[in-house]
Design a protein around this motif. Structure first.
Motif, PDB file in Angstrom:
ATOM      1  N   ILE A 122       4.381   3.150  -5.070  1.00 42.50           N
ATOM      2  CA  ILE A 122       4.700   1.663  -4.595  1.00 42.50           C
ATOM      3  C   ILE A 122       3.674   0.673  -4.971  1.00 42.50           C
ATOM      4  O   ILE A 122       3.536  -0.152  -5.853  1.00 42.50           O
ATOM      5  CB  ILE A 122       5.311   1.546  -3.325  1.00 42.50           C
ATOM      6  N   LEU A 123       2.496   1.085  -4.756  1.00 45.51           N
ATOM      7  CA  LEU A 123       1.140   0.250  -4.720  1.00 45.51           C
ATOM      8  C   LEU A 123       0.900   0.172  -6.258  1.00 45.51           C
ATOM      9  O   LEU A 123       0.785  -0.744  -6.822  1.00 45.51           O
ATOM     10  CB  LEU A 123       0.049   1.026  -3.961  1.00 45.51           C
ATOM     11  N   PHE A 124       0.746   1.326  -6.800  1.00 47.47           N
ATOM     12  CA  PHE A 124       0.521   1.343  -8.414  1.00 47.47           C
ATOM     13  C   PHE A 124       1.637   0.605  -9.136  1.00 47.47           C
ATOM     14  O   PHE A 124       1.284  -0.150 -10.295  1.00 47.47           O
ATOM     15  CB  PHE A 124       0.369   2.665  -9.082  1.00 47.47           C
ATOM     16  N   GLY A 125       2.727   0.859  -8.839  1.00 43.93           N
ATOM     17  CA  GLY A 125       3.832  -0.019  -9.487  1.00 43.93           C
ATOM     18  C   GLY A 125       3.633  -1.588  -9.408  1.00 43.93           C
ATOM     19  O   GLY A 125       4.196  -2.248 -10.267  1.00 43.93           O
ATOM     20  N   ARG A 126       3.172  -2.024  -8.408  1.00 42.59           N
ATOM     21  CA  ARG A 126       2.971  -3.367  -8.066  1.00 42.59           C
ATOM     22  C   ARG A 126       1.972  -3.895  -8.984  1.00 42.59           C
ATOM     23  O   ARG A 126       1.804  -4.819  -9.520  1.00 42.59           O
ATOM     24  CB  ARG A 126       2.952  -3.546  -6.584  1.00 42.59           C
ATOM     25  N   VAL A 127       0.812  -3.059  -9.010  1.00 41.07           N
ATOM     26  CA  VAL A 127      -0.419  -3.726  -9.512  1.00 41.07           C
ATOM     27  C   VAL A 127      -0.619  -3.293 -10.941  1.00 41.07           C
ATOM     28  O   VAL A 127      -1.596  -3.672 -11.796  1.00 41.07           O
ATOM     29  CB  VAL A 127      -1.594  -3.419  -8.835  1.00 41.07           C
ATOM     30  N   SER A 128       0.020  -2.287 -11.369  1.00 40.76           N
ATOM     31  CA  SER A 128      -0.382  -1.670 -12.915  1.00 40.76           C
ATOM     32  C   SER A 128       0.092  -2.875 -13.987  1.00 40.76           C
ATOM     33  O   SER A 128      -0.763  -2.583 -15.003  1.00 40.76           O
ATOM     34  CB  SER A 128       0.435  -0.366 -13.183  1.00 40.76           C
ATOM     35  N   ASP A 129       0.916  -3.573 -13.820  1.00 43.77           N
ATOM     36  CA  ASP A 129       1.057  -4.522 -15.077  1.00 43.77           C
ATOM     37  C   ASP A 129       0.088  -5.455 -14.905  1.00 43.77           C
ATOM     38  O   ASP A 129       0.132  -6.353 -16.080  1.00 43.77           O
ATOM     39  CB  ASP A 129       2.470  -5.392 -14.571  1.00 43.77           C
ATOM     40  N   SER A 130      -0.926  -5.618 -13.928  1.00 46.15           N
ATOM     41  CA  SER A 130      -1.995  -6.543 -14.149  1.00 46.15           C
ATOM     42  C   SER A 130      -3.189  -6.255 -14.554  1.00 46.15           C
ATOM     43  O   SER A 130      -4.193  -6.701 -14.585  1.00 46.15           O
ATOM     44  CB  SER A 130      -2.254  -6.846 -12.396  1.00 46.15           C
ATOM     45  N   ILE A 131      -3.303  -4.827 -15.049  1.00 45.54           N
ATOM     46  CA  ILE A 131      -4.281  -4.191 -15.549  1.00 45.54           C
ATOM     47  C   ILE A 131      -4.172  -3.844 -17.001  1.00 45.54           C
ATOM     48  O   ILE A 131      -3.025  -3.504 -17.503  1.00 45.54           O
ATOM     49  CB  ILE A 131      -4.772  -3.059 -14.947  1.00 45.54           C
ATOM     50  N   PRO A 132      -5.241  -3.527 -17.839  1.00 44.97           N
ATOM     51  CA  PRO A 132      -5.113  -3.390 -19.305  1.00 44.97           C
ATOM     52  C   PRO A 132      -4.123  -1.863 -19.297  1.00 44.97           C
ATOM     53  O   PRO A 132      -4.505  -1.029 -18.589  1.00 44.97           O
ATOM     54  CB  PRO A 132      -6.402  -3.320 -19.810  1.00 44.97           C
ATOM     55  N   ASP A 133      -3.423  -1.943 -20.600  1.00 43.22           N
ATOM     56  CA  ASP A 133      -2.729  -0.652 -20.797  1.00 43.22           C
ATOM     57  C   ASP A 133      -3.750   0.743 -20.839  1.00 43.22           C
ATOM     58  O   ASP A 133      -3.247   1.577 -20.409  1.00 43.22           O
ATOM     59  CB  ASP A 133      -2.016  -0.698 -21.994  1.00 43.22           C
ATOM     60  N   SER A 134      -4.957   0.452 -21.241  1.00 37.71           N
ATOM     61  CA  SER A 134      -5.835   1.642 -21.281  1.00 37.71           C
ATOM     62  C   SER A 134      -6.397   2.305 -19.841  1.00 37.71           C
ATOM     63  O   SER A 134      -6.638   3.271 -19.888  1.00 37.71           O
ATOM     64  CB  SER A 134      -7.078   1.206 -22.164  1.00 37.71           C
ATOM     65  N   LEU A 135      -6.281   1.266 -18.793  1.00 36.41           N
ATOM     66  CA  LEU A 135      -6.528   1.899 -17.539  1.00 36.41           C
ATOM     67  C   LEU A 135      -5.368   2.322 -16.576  1.00 36.41           C
ATOM     68  O   LEU A 135      -5.500   2.691 -15.395  1.00 36.41           O
ATOM     69  CB  LEU A 135      -7.358   0.699 -16.627  1.00 36.41           C
ATOM     70  N   GLN A 136      -4.088   1.890 -17.151  1.00 34.29           N
ATOM     71  CA  GLN A 136      -2.894   2.307 -16.291  1.00 34.29           C
ATOM     72  C   GLN A 136      -2.854   3.698 -16.086  1.00 34.29           C
ATOM     73  O   GLN A 136      -2.724   4.060 -15.005  1.00 34.29           O
ATOM     74  CB  GLN A 136      -1.601   1.642 -17.028  1.00 34.29           C
ATOM     75  N   ALA A 137      -2.938   4.643 -16.976  1.00 37.90           N
ATOM     76  CA  ALA A 137      -3.027   6.042 -17.159  1.00 37.90           C
ATOM     77  C   ALA A 137      -4.027   6.515 -15.989  1.00 37.90           C
ATOM     78  O   ALA A 137      -3.883   7.511 -15.095  1.00 37.90           O
ATOM     79  CB  ALA A 137      -3.039   6.546 -18.295  1.00 37.90           C
ATOM     80  N   LEU A 138      -5.118   5.788 -16.281  1.00 39.15           N
ATOM     81  CA  LEU A 138      -6.507   6.189 -15.180  1.00 39.15           C
ATOM     82  C   LEU A 138      -6.139   5.959 -13.768  1.00 39.15           C
ATOM     83  O   LEU A 138      -6.411   6.540 -12.900  1.00 39.15           O
ATOM     84  CB  LEU A 138      -7.468   5.546 -15.776  1.00 39.15           C
ATOM     85  N   LEU A 139      -5.380   4.900 -13.825  1.00 36.70           N
ATOM     86  CA  LEU A 139      -5.054   4.494 -12.261  1.00 36.70           C
ATOM     87  C   LEU A 139      -4.048   5.418 -11.453  1.00 36.70           C
ATOM     88  O   LEU A 139      -4.279   5.750 -10.520  1.00 36.70           O
ATOM     89  CB  LEU A 139      -4.539   2.830 -12.308  1.00 36.70           C
ATOM     90  N   TRP A 140      -3.063   5.508 -12.403  1.00 36.22           N
ATOM     91  CA  TRP A 140      -1.976   6.527 -11.727  1.00 36.22           C
ATOM     92  C   TRP A 140      -2.614   8.180 -11.741  1.00 36.22           C
ATOM     93  O   TRP A 140      -2.474   8.438 -10.614  1.00 36.22           O
ATOM     94  CB  TRP A 140      -0.822   6.565 -12.919  1.00 36.22           C
ATOM     95  N   GLY A 141      -3.198   8.461 -12.740  1.00 34.30           N
ATOM     96  CA  GLY A 141      -3.445   9.936 -12.838  1.00 34.30           C
ATOM     97  C   GLY A 141      -4.692   9.969 -11.694  1.00 34.30           C
ATOM     98  O   GLY A 141      -4.872  11.026 -10.928  1.00 34.30           O
ATOM     99  N   GLY A 142      -5.852   8.917 -11.706  1.00 27.48           N
ATOM    100  CA  GLY A 142      -6.922   9.452 -10.770  1.00 27.48           C
ATOM    101  C   GLY A 142      -6.476   9.000  -9.145  1.00 27.48           C
ATOM    102  O   GLY A 142      -7.009   9.751  -8.497  1.00 27.48           O
ATOM    103  N   GLY A 143      -5.611   8.266  -9.148  1.00 24.67           N
ATOM    104  CA  GLY A 143      -5.056   7.889  -7.708  1.00 24.67           C
ATOM    105  C   GLY A 143      -4.365   8.893  -7.071  1.00 24.67           C
ATOM    106  O   GLY A 143      -4.670   9.489  -6.056  1.00 24.67           O
ATOM    107  N   MET A 144      -3.323   9.577  -7.937  1.00 23.60           N
ATOM    108  CA  MET A 144      -2.626  10.707  -7.459  1.00 23.60           C
ATOM    109  C   MET A 144      -3.244  12.064  -7.253  1.00 23.60           C
ATOM    110  O   MET A 144      -3.464  12.684  -6.335  1.00 23.60           O
ATOM    111  CB  MET A 144      -1.631  10.827  -8.346  1.00 23.60           C
TER     112      MET A 144
END
Length: 210
Positions: A122-144
């Motif tokens: 839920i958190l990543f779904g809310r904020v992922s659109d606000s960060i560059p595409d190159s960092l979205q995979a790092l956010l989801w993968g690294g966080g999980m």
């Protein structure tokens, strides 16, 4: 009336102790899930899904293989759900004869996994659109993966399972190294070292059970 063998066993404290230890091992083996069933589904999930992420979002934003953008995240989500269901069923079947505090601990631990992943999604779904595409995979993968490492370490502490704690620590170190290395490389490190670590943990645990 006891047989001569039974009487000799009762008269020999050492033999009686070995018999008790043998039965204890059989009980533990019966109520403890096969490590391969608990670790291998997650190891394959990481190996495949993070491997696809590396191929699609490689270092420096280079796509090593022209995959559709939705493939890595969709495969990760689908495989994680499948692995969660599979390991949940395997754990429930092994623990169906257990009651009391141990059973409650297992239920609460399982709920912690579900709550943690749902909250992060839920958190990543809310904020992922606000960060560059190159960092979205790092956010989801690294966080999980951060959550997985912490939960494995917590589980090791709850049940005094040193091997589980070490696995969680290994996953945490691998994940941190991948995050510091940057997008693209993180997926490769988690796929090979993280997924490979889970596969190795399942194999080592199974060999120890034997």
């Amino acid at each position: 009336m006891a047989s001569m063998d039974d009487e000799s066993t009762l008269d020999d404290p050492g033999e009686a102790l070995r018999l008790i230890e043998h039965e204890q091992v059989n009980v533990i083996r019966h109520v403890t899930p096969d490590p391969r069933l608990m670790y291998w589904p997650w190891g394959l999930t990481w190996l495949i899904s993070f491997g696809l992420s590396f191929l699609r979002y490689g270092p420096d934003g280079r796509a090593l293989v022209a995959l559709p953008e939705w493939v890595p995240l969709t495969s990760l989500t689908a495989l994680m759900i499948a692995a969660g269901i599979f390991t949940g069923v395997a754990g429930a079947r092994s623990g169906r004869h257990i009651s009391g505090p141990s059973s409650r601990q297992g239920v609460m631990y399982g709920i912690s996994w579900s709550a943690g992943f749902s909250g992060l999604a839920i958190l990543f779904g809310r904020v992922s659109d606000s960060i560059p595409d190159s960092l979205q995979a790092l956010l989801w993968g690294g966080g999980m993966v951060t959550l997985v490492g912490a939960l494995y370490m917590a589980g090791g502490a709850i049940w005094s399972a040193w091997d589980m704690f070490v696995l969680g620590a290994w996953i945490s170190v691998v994940n941190a190294a991948g995050v510091l290395w940057g997008p693209g490389w993180h997926a490769l490190v988690v796929s090979v070292a993280g997924g490979g670590g889970l596969l190795a943990a399942g194999l080592i645990g199974w060999m120890r059970r034997r």
